[in-house]
Design an enzyme around this catalytic site. Sequence first.
Site, short mmCIF file in Angstrom:
data_model
loop_
_atom_site.label_atom_id
_atom_site.label_comp_id
_atom_site.label_asym_id
_atom_site.label_seq_id
_atom_site.Cartn_x
_atom_site.Cartn_y
_atom_site.Cartn_z
N HIS A 76 0.84 -1.20 0.00
CA HIS A 76 0.00 0.00 0.00
C HIS A 76 0.87 1.25 0.00
CE1 HIS A 76 -3.06 -2.93 1.52
NE2 HIS A 76 -3.83 -2.22 0.69
N HIS A 118 -6.88 6.91 -3.28
CA HIS A 118 -7.73 5.92 -2.61
C HIS A 118 -7.05 5.23 -1.43
CE1 HIS A 118 -5.43 2.80 -4.69
NE2 HIS A 118 -6.05 1.92 -3.93
#
EC number: 3.1.4.-
Length: 697
Positions: free
Chosen positions: A502, A542
């Site tokens: 991530h 996001h």
Amino acid sequence: MGDRSGVGGEEGEKSVLGASAHSQAGRRQQHTPAARRGAQRAPAATAAAASRPVFAMRWCCGGSYSENGGGGGGSRGAPPTPLLTVAATSSSTAHDTFGPMQVKMLKTAVIVTEGTGESVLLDSLRASGWICTVSFPTQATSDVESICPLAVFIDLRVPHPSQIAKDVSSVSTEEVLIVSIAEKHISEKRRRALAQSNIIHHVTWNTRDVVLFDYVGRLANRIRALPALFAVLDETDQAVEICDEQRVVQYVNRAYENVTGCIRSEVIGQPESEMRRKSLPRARGEEERRRSCDWKFIRVPFANNSQFVYMKRSNTTGDTAAIFRDVSLKSLKSQTGGIEAPISEVLTMLRDVSARVDGEPAQTIKDAMKVLSSHELYAPSINRFRDADRIATQYYDGLIRLHHPARQRKRSVVDAHREKRGSHGERRRVSADVKNALENDNCWKFDILHLEKVSDHHALSQVGMKVFERWKVCDVLGCSDDLLHRWILSIEAHYHAGNTYHNATHAADVLQATSFFLDSPSVAVHVNESHAVAALLAAAVHDLDHPGRGNAYLINTRQSLAILYNDNSILENHHIALAFQLTLQHNANVNIFSSLSREEFIQMRHAMVEMVLATDISRHFEYLAKFNKMHVTDVPEEQRDTNSLTICDMLVKCADISNPAREWGLCQRWAHRIVEEYFEQVRRSGEGGNCRFAGNA
């Protein structure tokens, strides 16, 4: 075989002869044994024809053939009118029972010969109820095309019988039995040669055995009734799937495609699927069949026997067809349990009730379903203010309703992208390696990990500006290229470079996948331009400031963000909240929304928030159910905007988890990264470690 004394209702004509054609055939065959036998039959047949009234048969093509004057001239260059022999015995008007259906036994045949065709075989066919048309070789093809017979008999004495058979097969729109006729039986070698021209059976002129032809005629009439049944099945609102004894799908109708989302060509021939059928509407008993007051004529394709089909249609209108679709989550049930939203249960029950009522109750149920399908299900509605009190309405919209911008016609991605092709250029100076790595950024095989390497972990800013330039994001937002570049650099800086998965590279991967999906014509036609830009921006932010830990970890370790967002979509709320916080702060000078009007900003923010929150996997079924109930054909203008947002929600969701669908090399490297990050979370969980956020104090 019944009484043969009448015409039309009882027996019909036994033979029809054209005088000139008969004389021509007699001159041509006067020296053969067959000609002598024909000459013996001809006077009696001619006398019978002269003593009977004229009879005309009108076919489905609109033409008519007459028993008198059918020959018309002896020249071989101008083919005469076909000679028609009609047998109207009780057999010709009989009906066959085909399941619950009654099928009229209409047995038609064309006999291709240069003579009269009068023979024992022709008499036997007439007596069995066949309507026979005698046709000359030069006119055989046109007669077969207009009459659409069940059988074609070709005299082997005519020139080139094999070519006639091939021509007949090429013009016939239905399956037709082609039979050869000769004075005596032919050799097996010639049978095989004729079979290559689709002549699959052989008989002699003097045979009386027509049982096989009657059987074929019975089957052919049944087959020709099937298009009417298929036409009705395609018009019904109930999904239909037919499987064979080995549970292989043989047929599905259009309602099945609409409900399951599966294409007919992809389903037929495949094994049955319980998962596909779980999304179908619930079956109702015989007493619960849908009633309606509307009848519709259905045109039957490929039917040449004058079939007319009428169907009782549902009383639901086009704008409520999407509401009556099954919006429950039955398709998402697992084998061990089910997941069903209560509102879906309510809509399913109302849909079932609406199918059984007519008139005012049906309209009331339809209105109730529209209200329950609203996105603002629990928002207050003050109807008495809207038309009568303008000031009260403005107070209501300003203080209670979150946003209620005026609807306006928006450009679709197709319209907007048509103006963008080939209009963008390089505005930034990048290295040759980065430029080469960005060459195929609009392809699915794009290697984002290679770009990460050559750009020194700045893949998001590099691919972001390339994608934004191609989609003209600056033009939509009304900002400069430099401002957009500063914004994407600020966003990239707030991703955690220490995360193996991530991180900013993952955001760049999702951004590139979203752009690829939006570029698909089948998607772009349903997405408006503002939602496409919102999807690109949402993809970039996001996972902003993602700590490398999941929502469950934050809840279990009682992190401050979990407390702040009440354990609901914790990370997703944080990502999009921080994105707008960074964008709107005055001292950062990265506000890419500064040129938008208030209404445009509200719409853009609402769309981005929706798309980022849609990436929460715990809400997967909620968004999937919303996507499944969406109706994209013949939708009213006010529904297009809702559909566009729903599609973009699903695009960003798919892009977020799309790396397993990449080429194997990329998929494998991404899998190693996420496993490594998960193991790190397990290790930190054992140590009781905390997470750091840019938003934390």
